[in-house]
Design an enzyme around this catalytic site. Sequence first.
Site, PDB file in Angstrom:
ATOM      1  N   HIS A 135       1.785   9.423   7.389  1.00  0.00           N
ATOM      2  CA  HIS A 135       0.502   9.378   6.676  1.00  0.00           C
ATOM      3  C   HIS A 135      -0.601   9.530   7.729  1.00  0.00           C
ATOM      4  O   HIS A 135      -0.427   9.097   8.877  1.00  0.00           O
ATOM      5  CB  HIS A 135       0.420   8.008   6.000  1.00  0.00           C
ATOM      6  CG  HIS A 135      -0.752   7.787   5.103  1.00  0.00           C
ATOM      7  ND1 HIS A 135      -2.021   7.544   5.575  1.00  0.00           N
ATOM      8  CD2 HIS A 135      -0.850   7.762   3.748  1.00  0.00           C
ATOM      9  CE1 HIS A 135      -2.844   7.362   4.556  1.00  0.00           C
ATOM     10  NE2 HIS A 135      -2.161   7.491   3.425  1.00  0.00           N
ATOM     11  N   ASP A 213       4.818   1.527  10.362  1.00  0.00           N
ATOM     12  CA  ASP A 213       3.889   1.527   9.238  1.00  0.00           C
ATOM     13  C   ASP A 213       4.688   1.145   7.994  1.00  0.00           C
ATOM     14  O   ASP A 213       5.442   1.961   7.447  1.00  0.00           O
ATOM     15  CB  ASP A 213       3.288   2.936   9.115  1.00  0.00           C
ATOM     16  CG  ASP A 213       2.486   3.114   7.840  1.00  0.00           C
ATOM     17  OD1 ASP A 213       2.361   2.155   7.061  1.00  0.00           O
ATOM     18  OD2 ASP A 213       1.987   4.241   7.613  1.00  0.00           O
ATOM     19  N   GLN A 216       4.453   1.409   2.588  1.00  0.00           N
ATOM     20  CA  GLN A 216       5.240   1.695   1.381  1.00  0.00           C
ATOM     21  C   GLN A 216       6.493   0.831   1.304  1.00  0.00           C
ATOM     22  O   GLN A 216       7.174   0.842   0.279  1.00  0.00           O
ATOM     23  CB  GLN A 216       5.661   3.182   1.357  1.00  0.00           C
ATOM     24  CG  GLN A 216       4.525   4.156   1.227  1.00  0.00           C
ATOM     25  CD  GLN A 216       3.865   4.143  -0.159  1.00  0.00           C
ATOM     26  OE1 GLN A 216       4.423   3.654  -1.134  1.00  0.00           O
ATOM     27  NE2 GLN A 216       2.649   4.667  -0.237  1.00  0.00           N
ATOM     28  N   LYS A 239      -1.030  -2.272  -2.212  1.00  0.00           N
ATOM     29  CA  LYS A 239       0.193  -1.619  -2.725  1.00  0.00           C
ATOM     30  C   LYS A 239       1.259  -2.664  -3.061  1.00  0.00           C
ATOM     31  O   LYS A 239       2.283  -2.340  -3.649  1.00  0.00           O
ATOM     32  CB  LYS A 239       0.753  -0.640  -1.686  1.00  0.00           C
ATOM     33  CG  LYS A 239      -0.167   0.555  -1.408  1.00  0.00           C
ATOM     34  CD  LYS A 239       0.493   1.510  -0.445  1.00  0.00           C
ATOM     35  CE  LYS A 239      -0.491   2.385   0.300  1.00  0.00           C
ATOM     36  NZ  LYS A 239      -1.048   3.472  -0.490  1.00  0.00           N
ATOM     37  N   CYS A 379      -2.364  12.514   1.934  1.00  0.00           N
ATOM     38  CA  CYS A 379      -2.753  12.126   3.300  1.00  0.00           C
ATOM     39  C   CYS A 379      -1.640  12.424   4.303  1.00  0.00           C
ATOM     40  O   CYS A 379      -1.391  11.629   5.225  1.00  0.00           O
ATOM     41  CB  CYS A 379      -3.139  10.652   3.381  1.00  0.00           C
ATOM     42  SG  CYS A 379      -4.545  10.234   2.374  1.00  0.00           S
TER      43      CYS A 379
END
Length: 422
Positions: A135, A213, A216, A239, A379
Amino acid sequence: MPPVAENDLFIKTTSGGRAGVRSDFPIFARTFAGRPLIYLDSGASSQKPQVVIDALADHLAKHNANVHRGVYALAQEADAAYDGARKRVAAFVGGAPQTTIFTKNATEAINLVAYSWGRANVNADDAVLITQMEHHANLVPWQMLCRERGAQLRYLEVDERGELSLEQLDSELARGDVRLVAFAHVSNVLGTINPVAEMTARARAAGVVTLVDGAQAVPQLPVDVGALGADFYAWTGHKALGPTGIGVLHGRAELLERMQPFLTGGDMIASVDFQETTWNELPYKFEAGTPPIAEAVGLGAAVDYLSGLGMERVRAHERELTAYMLERLAAVAGVRVVGPPQADRRGGLASFTVEGIHPHDVAELVARAGVCIRAGHHCAQPLMRCLGVGATARASVGVYNERADIDALVDALLSGRAVFGL
Ligand SMILES: Cc1ncc(COP(=O)(O)O)c(C=O)c1O
């Protein structure tokens, strides 16, 4: 059409109706043009259960004051609420409160590391290694850092199944110039679940720092930041059923101790003189100014809610829905899904193209049937180039989705193809 199967998060009520987690989310009482809300965009932002909304409202109505400053009872309640939220958020992913830093979002968490760790540790002729599936939040900060420091930014390639190669990681690490490896736990486009523990172990063996990261991943997988072994692990509240305006960075204590602050000002200091300042202890050294207090409280309620469901069950639910989505999409002519073919190797999303229809038109056509999906580059423009597309449509699931939502998407796609004469 296959029958709608029961799944673990949706239970039959005694009256024979269906209840379960969806009824915990008030937004699903809404209709759009007379149709129920069919929300398949949780990868962009999740919906919020009533307990999160109540926690925010209750905090603002009854416990609101600034933190770490007041001696009166109300201020102490606010302190307890904020620091209590940190303890619960840290525990949710196996982290320690002292090394769990609240930020504005995952983007800010990654920028914190790129500025505070990166500018002190990445020099000319060093390299930062990221992947083609990142991303922009885990790509642009490293581009900026490398440009500024005269370092190289290199990429692990994504293969045709949407996966990374551990052999390429090894050969990159063997070059000896990599200072940091940064990669997604779960790709927001391909859905790929990367082998985080294997990757961080290889980097650590080569003396290389890692940043993962987890934007998600945390909403849908059981995550234990200790077991994953990353030096830094970033994620975002909105999220994960929490409010917007709050993100989290978990860092290794030795690194955080040695780093300079990212933002400076109030709250992050121990003492300030006319020319010199000393820093507060962890984690406050990295939380300049009034922090997102109510948002932290809301995120605390969100992780409590997720813990109540059980992250193993959440994963099983989303894996089952993803398998169903892959199966149903595969049967629609002209649909090409990107990323790993097996649901076991991916998170709860499917990015796809429909031959003859632009992804934005796909999103628009299914929106007419009340189905919310995302279209665009998500993104991840460099990844789109690798995939040879300008954009994809993306359907992503959350704890509140069920098979009927996927059926609605597929029905809308079939009608959309007919509109285009396909
Ligand atoms: C994989 C990934 N990383 C980072 C982000 C950025 O999250 P935020 O915008 O909350 O900082 C996102 C959001 O879409 C994402 O999917």
